[in-house]
Structure formats: structure tokens, C-alpha cells
Scaffold this active site. Structure first.
Site, PDB file in Angstrom:
ATOM      1  CE1 TYR A  82      -1.291  12.095  -3.145  1.00  0.00           C
ATOM      2  CE2 TYR A  82      -3.562  11.336  -3.167  1.00  0.00           C
ATOM      3  CZ  TYR A  82      -2.238  11.126  -2.868  1.00  0.00           C
ATOM      4  OH  TYR A  82      -1.853   9.929  -2.300  1.00  0.00           O
ATOM      5  CE  LYS A  91       0.238   9.536  -5.019  1.00  0.00           C
ATOM      6  NZ  LYS A  91       1.515   8.830  -4.804  1.00  0.00           N
TER       7      LYS A  91
END
Length: 258
Positions: free
Chosen positions: A162, A166
Site C-alpha cells: 500500500y 501511494k
């Protein structure tokens, strides 16, 4: 009475069935935009998106629900066609949807890693590309990506895929701003901090424990909520930010660099 800041604009907000995405959809509708409330093609998100659309249209806004798998390039293209047909050419793209599994980095499979990157990073690129024919003819075109404060803080163990996705969105934002600048299309990113959303409630129900841990890192001694972030999205989509592009705006209560 002043003219709404997003009057006559058409926006797609991904991951808009709840949380920050839903707050942005509501804020955009309140400022006069027609809003495509995009969500995962699963029963629960579709039902949530449908309820939000009913809320927005009940208040006089134009809105539709769009179910689309951001890991599927063809589905992204179809969603843009659907929005164009029902609401008109797209002026604003908000890449908010995110896959955010938690697992030990050694146990993460290649398939799980690829899914996160496909949804969070590749999906943002493909949606901007699919909407480009509309964006380049808009007088106030804006692409807004949603990254995370964990890119700056390192986050916590279990979020490697994740956080990587990002961080990639920060690079995508800056590079795409260069690519689209000659067309007058602005590309920026919002970096939220620890925002209390339905996702956090489900995964960390002890609000008191989270409050103490979060506020000890922030300058502001309170929790952030989705509504605290939505105004930044309105600003970045409005003519008020017409000379701002390639930027990452932190909305984190003073966490980073505090």
C-alpha cells in the site's frame, strides 16, 4: 448569491461509496458539480454508492453511481464512456480508491502485490488517460490523486504494498503535471493523515486508543474526519487553484514536519 465554485463541472470520484470519497462527492455536489460516484463492483459498495446518489439527487444535484473494477483497464474505459453519456464531458478526476490489504511483507504474494499496484497506481494513470480527451478541452480541468501520510512517516508494518503504491502516486502526480501542463490540465495530490473513516472504525474500533496515539503525533489535538479533507479537494478542483499543479498538499493536522 454567488455562483457555486464547480458549477457546470462534471467530476468522477473513485472510492466514493464511503469515507473521504463520499465526503468529496457531497462537497462537489454542494458546489454545483455533476458527480459520478464510482465504487467497486461488489454488492455492498454498489448499495452504498446508490444511497449517496439518492442523497445527492434528492438535494437537487446531478449524480450517478458507476461500478468499476480499477484493476481492469477495459472497465475503466467503459466507466468514462458511461459518465460522458449520462453527465457530459469530464472536467475533474479524483483518484481516491485504494486497495489496502495488511500482511507480513514476506507473506504477500505476487498476485496480491500486483492487485494493489494495479488499483492504486495503474488505475489512476488509466483513468486520467481515459478522461484525457475531455480534460484537454475543459476550461478548468483537474486531476487529483490521493496519497497517504504514510509515505512520509513509513507507516506501520504490514502495509508495504500500500505505501509503495501511494509513494508511486506522488511521482505520478508530478510527472503527469508536466505531461498535461501544455493542455492546461492541472494535476495535484492530497496527502491525508489519520482520518477517522468507516474503514478505521471497522479495523480499529477502540477510538480512545487511536485518539491518544494519533494526537500525540499531530500539532492539532483532535481527530481528523473525512469532511476536514473535502474542502482541499474543492479548492484543487476550482478556479481558485488555477496556477497550482504538480503539488502534494498535506491535510494531516500537522503530523508531517511537526
Amino acid at each position: 448569491m454567488s455562483r457555486p465554485r464547480l458549477a457546470d463541472q462534471v467530476a468522477i470520484v473513485t472510492g466514493a461509496s464511503r469515507g473521504i470519497g463520499a465526503a468529496v462527492a457531497r462537497a462537489y455536489a454542494a458546489e454545483g458539480a455533476s458527480v459520478a460516484v464510482a465504487c467497486e463492483p461488489r454488492p455492498e459498495p454498489v448499495a452504498q454508492a446508490t444511497r449517496i446518489v439518492a442523497e445527492l439527487t434528492g438535494g437537487g444535484a446531478r449524480a450517478i453511481a458507476v461500478a468499476s473494477d480499477l484493476a481492469d483497464p477495459a472497465a475503466i474505459d467503459r466507466s468514462v464512456v458511461e459518465i460522458r453519456d449520462q453527465l457530459g464531458p469530464i472536467d475533474i478526476v479524483v483518484n481516491n480508491a485504494a486497495a489496502s490489504p495488511r500482511s507480513d511483507w514476506r507473506a504477500t504474494t505476487v498476485e496480491e502485490w500486483d492487485h494493489v499496484q494495479h488499483v492504486n497506481t495503474r488505475g489512476a494513470w488509466l483513468l486520467a488517460r481515459a478522461a484525457y480527451p475531455d480534460l484537454c478541452h475543459s476550461e478548468n480541468a483537474s486531476v487529483i490523486n490521493v496519497t497517504s501520510v504514510m509515505v512520509e512517516t513509513g507507516g506501520s508494518p504490514g502495509a508495504l504494498s500500500y505505501i509503495t503504491s501511494k509513494a508511486a502516486l506522488v511521482g505520478l502526480t508530478r510527472a503527469l503535471a508536466r505531461e498535461l501542463g501544455p493542455d492546461g490540465v492541472r494535476v495535484n495530490a492530497v496527502m491525508p493523515g489519520a482520518i477517522r473513516t468507516e474503514y478505521e472504525v471497522a479495523h480499529a474500533p477502540d477510538a480512545t486508543e487511536i485518539l491518544e496515539r494519533v494526537t500525540s503525533r499531530q500539532a492539532l489535538d483532535r481527530r481528523g474526519y473525512a469532511e476536514d479533507v473535502a474542502g482541499t479537494f474543492v479548492f484543487l478542483a476550482s478556479p481558485e487553484s488555477s496556477f497550482i499543479t504538480g503539488q502534494v498538499i498535506n491535510v494531516d493536522g500537522g503530523w508531517v514536519h511537526y
